[in-house]
Motif scaffolding. Structure first.
Motif, mmCIF file in Angstrom:
data_model
loop_
_atom_site.group_PDB
_atom_site.id
_atom_site.type_symbol
_atom_site.label_atom_id
_atom_site.label_comp_id
_atom_site.label_asym_id
_atom_site.label_seq_id
_atom_site.Cartn_x
_atom_site.Cartn_y
_atom_site.Cartn_z
ATOM 1 N N ASN A 12 0.664 -1.041 -0.033
ATOM 2 C CA ASN A 12 -0.142 0.126 0.049
ATOM 3 C C ASN A 12 0.754 1.326 -0.033
ATOM 4 O OD1 ASN A 12 -2.276 -1.478 0.073
ATOM 5 N ND2 ASN A 12 -2.555 -1.522 2.301
ATOM 6 N N GLN A 13 1.937 1.061 0.677
ATOM 7 C CA GLN A 13 2.848 2.432 0.915
ATOM 8 C C GLN A 13 3.561 2.434 -0.721
ATOM 9 O OE1 GLN A 13 6.815 1.811 2.789
ATOM 10 N NE2 GLN A 13 6.283 3.704 3.948
ATOM 11 N N ARG A 14 3.985 1.425 -1.205
ATOM 12 C CA ARG A 14 4.527 1.492 -2.632
ATOM 13 C C ARG A 14 3.438 2.053 -3.415
ATOM 14 N NH1 ARG A 14 6.958 -3.189 -6.489
ATOM 15 N NH2 ARG A 14 8.177 -1.733 -7.641
ATOM 16 N N ALA A 15 2.222 1.728 -3.561
ATOM 17 C CA ALA A 15 1.318 1.983 -4.158
ATOM 18 C C ALA A 15 1.071 3.679 -4.259
ATOM 19 C CB ALA A 15 -0.102 1.397 -4.037
ATOM 20 N N ASP A 16 1.140 3.909 -2.905
ATOM 21 C CA ASP A 16 0.525 5.427 -2.635
ATOM 22 C C ASP A 16 1.702 6.323 -2.970
ATOM 23 O OD1 ASP A 16 -0.679 7.755 -1.245
ATOM 24 O OD2 ASP A 16 1.249 7.652 0.232
ATOM 25 N N LYS A 17 3.068 5.856 -2.967
ATOM 26 C CA LYS A 17 4.265 6.767 -3.275
ATOM 27 C C LYS A 17 4.537 6.590 -5.062
ATOM 28 C CE LYS A 17 7.232 6.539 0.870
ATOM 29 N NZ LYS A 17 8.519 6.426 1.234
ATOM 30 N N ALA A 18 4.023 5.471 -5.461
ATOM 31 C CA ALA A 18 4.200 5.336 -7.036
ATOM 32 C C ALA A 18 3.059 6.137 -7.401
ATOM 33 C CB ALA A 18 3.666 4.021 -7.496
ATOM 34 N N GLU A 19 2.074 6.501 -7.107
ATOM 35 C CA GLU A 19 1.201 7.462 -7.461
ATOM 36 C C GLU A 19 1.435 8.703 -7.571
ATOM 37 O OE1 GLU A 19 -3.620 8.976 -6.065
ATOM 38 O OE2 GLU A 19 -3.054 6.392 -5.952
ATOM 39 N N ARG A 20 1.925 9.108 -6.492
ATOM 40 C CA ARG A 20 2.695 10.702 -6.515
ATOM 41 C C ARG A 20 3.762 10.838 -7.418
ATOM 42 N NH1 ARG A 20 2.334 10.095 -0.543
ATOM 43 N NH2 ARG A 20 4.658 9.561 -0.474
ATOM 44 N N LEU A 21 4.656 9.789 -7.397
ATOM 45 C CA LEU A 21 5.559 9.961 -8.251
ATOM 46 C C LEU A 21 5.179 9.968 -9.888
ATOM 47 C CD1 LEU A 21 8.777 9.791 -9.190
ATOM 48 C CD2 LEU A 21 8.602 7.339 -9.343
ATOM 49 N N GLY A 22 4.167 8.958 -10.207
ATOM 50 C CA GLY A 22 3.473 9.038 -11.718
ATOM 51 C C GLY A 22 2.815 10.396 -11.916
ATOM 52 N N GLN A 23 2.273 11.196 -10.851
ATOM 53 C CA GLN A 23 1.849 12.419 -11.074
ATOM 54 C C GLN A 23 2.646 13.545 -11.723
ATOM 55 O OE1 GLN A 23 -0.904 13.868 -7.973
ATOM 56 N NE2 GLN A 23 -1.683 15.531 -9.214
ATOM 57 N N ARG A 24 3.893 13.369 -10.812
ATOM 58 C CA ARG A 24 4.940 14.433 -10.960
ATOM 59 C C ARG A 24 5.596 14.074 -12.466
ATOM 60 N NH1 ARG A 24 9.069 13.477 -6.414
ATOM 61 N NH2 ARG A 24 10.045 15.033 -7.375
ATOM 62 N N LEU A 25 5.831 12.854 -12.866
ATOM 63 C CA LEU A 25 6.141 12.654 -14.243
ATOM 64 C C LEU A 25 5.396 12.794 -15.503
ATOM 65 C CD1 LEU A 25 7.813 8.994 -13.263
ATOM 66 C CD2 LEU A 25 9.067 11.187 -13.753
ATOM 67 N N LEU A 26 4.059 12.675 -15.297
ATOM 68 C CA LEU A 26 3.343 13.254 -16.197
ATOM 69 C C LEU A 26 2.971 14.639 -16.140
ATOM 70 C CD1 LEU A 26 1.041 12.370 -18.275
ATOM 71 C CD2 LEU A 26 -0.467 12.078 -16.511
ATOM 72 N N ASP A 27 2.986 15.151 -15.171
ATOM 73 C CA ASP A 27 2.957 16.767 -15.193
ATOM 74 C C ASP A 27 4.138 17.105 -16.032
ATOM 75 O OD1 ASP A 27 1.395 18.981 -14.835
ATOM 76 O OD2 ASP A 27 2.118 19.222 -12.765
ATOM 77 N N LYS A 28 5.427 16.695 -15.776
ATOM 78 C CA LYS A 28 6.683 17.192 -16.444
ATOM 79 C C LYS A 28 6.539 16.915 -17.675
ATOM 80 C CE LYS A 28 11.667 16.535 -16.807
ATOM 81 N NZ LYS A 28 11.443 16.382 -17.989
ATOM 82 N N SER A 29 6.075 15.604 -18.396
ATOM 83 C CA SER A 29 5.852 15.373 -19.643
ATOM 84 C C SER A 29 4.836 16.079 -20.552
ATOM 85 C CB SER A 29 5.655 13.979 -19.850
ATOM 86 O OG SER A 29 6.717 12.934 -19.443
ATOM 87 N N LEU A 30 3.641 16.626 -19.613
ATOM 88 C CA LEU A 30 2.602 17.276 -20.204
ATOM 89 C C LEU A 30 3.255 18.956 -20.565
ATOM 90 C CD1 LEU A 30 -0.277 16.152 -18.466
ATOM 91 C CD2 LEU A 30 -0.269 16.175 -20.761
ATOM 92 N N SER A 31 4.151 19.307 -19.389
ATOM 93 C CA SER A 31 4.776 20.582 -19.406
ATOM 94 C C SER A 31 5.550 20.619 -20.957
ATOM 95 C CB SER A 31 5.684 20.859 -18.297
ATOM 96 O OG SER A 31 6.255 22.019 -18.558
ATOM 97 N N ASP A 32 6.348 19.503 -21.128
ATOM 98 C CA ASP A 32 7.208 19.611 -22.249
ATOM 99 C C ASP A 32 6.494 19.738 -23.625
ATOM 100 O OD1 ASP A 32 9.295 19.332 -20.870
ATOM 101 O OD2 ASP A 32 9.601 16.905 -20.989
ATOM 102 N N LEU A 33 5.049 19.598 -23.752
ATOM 103 C CA LEU A 33 4.214 19.650 -24.625
ATOM 104 C C LEU A 33 3.464 21.043 -24.776
ATOM 105 C CD1 LEU A 33 2.720 15.921 -24.938
ATOM 106 C CD2 LEU A 33 4.763 17.143 -26.273
ATOM 107 N N GLY A 34 3.610 21.835 -23.696
ATOM 108 C CA GLY A 34 2.955 22.950 -23.567
ATOM 109 C C GLY A 34 1.535 22.820 -22.826
#
Length: 720
Positions: free
Chosen positions: A497-519
């Motif tokens: 459960n801890q891993r899933a929670d941290k994975a969710e937060r990390l995934g959100q940061r990674l997606l936000d960064k990739s979206l930023s690269d696309l404007g």
């Protein structure tokens, strides 16, 4: 050769004729008349006729028609007086797995309840798994789950295994040994756990004889060699106790018995004893009418023979986990020979022999199989928890093996409640046995009023008080010393459960960064674009998508493109800042072992399936070779990074006496922990030593290297 072939055929016909008489449907029906009504017996006959047609033309390795095996399984269960539904399932237990009969056909002919039992016993198709071990584990897990819904599933499976063990002669020696080991590891302990002593003893004896035939033969000869003296003493004890009990007005049945050879063998191995040092080869069982008579009989036994006080157990006041109740005492008889005496009521004796099966009550027209044993109900509930909490079947089977323990310890809560645990259990096992939340938050324990480490092994009679903290969390290191499956499962569930929670937060940061690269950004996405993107990727929600990205199952740059409107051009947006690594992300951020990055190094990330984000140093050859550009993530170190990071150093030095001691002292002076040392190279006067050490950052690492280079014998210090 012709004579031999003819003799073999005659033997086969004789054996088939004998089995036909012993396990024929008429013989079974005759036995069932003693406790089943005629309509139920007619259903059993109908099941036999259907099973015989389906198995026609099939033969066992031993040569007899296959139908004799399911009939024999049904006979074993009939001797335990089980209901007609269980007997029908026993007769049909292989039709789904080994014939063309389908589950729906069985359900249509004999009812859904029979079909569920047969399906529960049927193994899964080996072809859909990568290995035999995985197929076996998945099939066994399916069996255990079916058992939690209806305990009669395991009764059929145990009877099936028992008859297979009785007829192993058609198998090769290697196959016999494999089946025997599985029987001793899994099926005999399950029979013990459910208290079915009659099955357990025979499974152990047959398993021992087939797994270790030479050891079995040696113990068998040794046991027979001392039978004479012990037998006469056994009769003397029986007569003495019978007279003493009758004189006090206690109606009792006193009978002697020999312990099974597997119990003797296990005791010799566990306690490192010779055969002649195992004192309880024979014992006496005293069966009385009431619990009060049990304790009165105990006094008479101790009056007649001197008791050995440290070898007394009251399993009436403290029943075993499988519901077993009895008084056990060891006494000194004539000639200094020790005998164990077991004292129990007739009801306790029935439960001791038949276990959970003793609670079956056959009632026409009513559902059977309801448990009368609360401990068994608790264990079955625990099996359900294990099934839900553990995705890997091999781990599930390992946990189950741990849970099928033969011995227990009895410890107390501060309020005096008795908690039964596996021998060798620790304070953390105790905490989880009381309540999962108590285990999740424990930080220390008091054992008999004294502070004790959490990994302290408990002994019977101790009182344990668990100390908790509001923000405490389970530690993955606990898995190395936990004894009970419930505790291991609790820790694993928390970490997942801890891993899933941290994975969710990390995934959100990674997606936000990739979206930023696309404007783009997550906040600016419309609900329509989000729903369309999730539908294209077949993800149920944004949190599930974030977790998939954080665990490396999806790549953020590719996911970002799914959220672009169909006709929208890719904007050349402002390049997003690199993702900051804090070092506390836990299980979803891993530091690569090929290059061992530390704070201060130039780094980048690599999305890895199932591992999350793997951090590499820039210039890492392995990362360049293995990674695709789409997997790459720009990273930097956060300002508040903390912790200790492993790095590998290669030290080349003159091979002088005391060199290793000097180097390790330098590491200690530098406040640097050594994780591992290897000696990969030695060439003449020079030696190369590899150290895996923990440092805080590049500045700390540079300080360590400088100290090592000051050692006179050191030629080179290099970072690997």
């Amino acid at each position: 050769m012709e004579l031999t072939s003819g003799f073999t055929r005659i033997q086969s016909r004789i054996r088939t004729s004998r089995i036909s008489r012993e396990f024929g449907i008429d013989t079974l029906a005759e036995h069932l008349e003693s406790y089943l009504p005629e309509p139920a017996i007619a259903r059993v006959r109908a099941a036999y006729e259907f099973g015989e047609r389906q198995h026609r033309g099939q033969f066992r390795k031993t040569g007899e028609p296959y139908i004799y095996h399911p009939l024999a399984v049904a006979r074993i269960l009939a001797e335990m007086r089980l209901d007609a539904t269980t007997l029908i399932a026993a007769i049909l237990h292989d039709v789904i797995e080994d014939t063309d009969a389908a589950r729906d056909e069985v359900a249509a002919r004999f009812g859904k309840e029979v079909a569920n039992l047969v399906d529960g016993v049927s193994k899964l198709d080996r072809a859909q798994f990568h290995s035999r071990e995985q197929a076996t584990a998945e099939s066994f897990r399916k069996l255990m789950l079916a058992m939690t819904h209806d305990l009669r599933v395991i009764m059929v499976k145990l009877a099936d295994r028992l008859h297979n063990m009785r007829t192993l002669e058609g198998m090769t020696a290697a196959k016999r040994a494999l089946i025997a080991k599985e029987t001793l590891d899994i099926y005999a302990p399950i029979a013990r756990r459910l208290g079915i002593n009659s099955m357990r003893v025979e499974l152990e004896e047959l398993g021992f004889a087939n797994l270790y035939p030479q050891r079995y033969a040696v113990l068998q000869r040794a046991s027979r060699s001392i039978t004479g003296d012990r037998r006469s003493l056994l009769r003397e004890i029986e007569e003495t106790l019978s007279r003493g009990l009758a004189a006090e007005g206690i109606g009792a049945n006193v009978k002697g018995r020999r312990k099974n050879l597997y119990s003797i063998y296990r005791k010799m191995r566990e306690k490192h004893r010779r055969f002649l040092d195992v004192f309880d080869l024979y014992g006496v069982r005293v069966i009385v009418d009431s619990v009060d008579d049990c304790y009165r009989a105990l006094g008479i036994v101790h009056h007649q023979y001197r008791p050995i006080t440290e070898q007394f157990n009251d399993f009436i006041a403290n029943p075993k986990l499988n519901g077993y109740q009895s008084l056990h005492t060891t006494v000194m008889a004539r000639g200094g020979i020790k005998f164990e005496v077991q004292i129990r009521t007739r009801e306790m004796d029935q439960i001791a022999e038949s276990g959970i099966a003793a609670h079956w009550q056959y009632k026409l027209g009513e559902r059977v199989g309801k448990l009368g044993n609360l401990d068994a109900e608790e264990w079955l509930g625990h099996l359900t928890e294990m099934h839900v909490g553990e995705a890997d079947s091999l781990t599930f089977v390992d946990d189950l093996r741990m849970d099928l323990f033969p011995d227990e310890v009895y410890v107390f809560t501060p309020k005096g409640k008795i908690i039964r645990l596996a021998r060798g259990s620790t304070c953390v096992d105790f905490a989880y046995a009381v309540h999962t939340e108590l285990g999740d938050r424990c930080v220390a324990a008091r054992v008999d009023g004294h502070l004790a480490p959490l990994n302290s092994q408990l002994e019977s009679g101790q009182t344990v008080d668990v100390i908790t903290a509001k923000h405490a969390r389970p530690n993955a290191a606990w898995l190395h010393f936990l004894k009970t499956a419930k505790a291991r499962n609790g820790v694993r569930n928390f970490l997942k459960n801890q891993r899933a929670d941290k994975a969710e937060r990390l995934g959100q940061r990674l997606l936000d960064k990739s979206l930023s690269d696309l404007g783009l950004s997550l906040r600016r996405l419309s609900r329509t674009d989000i729903d369309r993107g999730l539908s294209e990727m077949d993800e149920p929600s944004l949190p599930a998508l974030y977790a998939a990205i954080g665990l490396g199952k999806r790549l953020a740059p590719l996911v970002a493109r799914h959220f672009l409107s169909g006709d929208a051009p890719i904007a050349k947006g402002r390049r997003a800042k690199p993702l900051a690594v804090e070092g506390t992300e836990g299980l979803v951020v891993e530091f690569a072992k090929c290059c061992h990055p530390v704070p201060g190094d130039a780094i980048h990330g690599q999305a890895s399936m199932g591992r999350g984000l793997v951090v590499h140093r820039f210039g890492c050859a392995y990362s360049r070779r293995k990674g695709a550009s789409a997997d790459r993530v720009e990273l930097t170190w956060a300002d508040n990074v903390s912790g200790e990071y492993n790095v590998e150093l290669r030290v080349t030095a003159s091979n002088k006496r005391g060199l290793l001691a000097t180097l390790t002292a330098k590491f200690a002076d530098s406040d640097c922990n050594i994780e591992n040392i290897t000696f990969p190279e030695r060439s003449g006067a020079l030696i190369t030593i590899r150290f895996l050490v923990g440092v805080h950052d590049r500045h700390h690492l540079a300080s360590v290297i400088r100290r090592l280079r000051r050692v006179a014998a050191v030629e080179r210090v290099e970072r690997c």
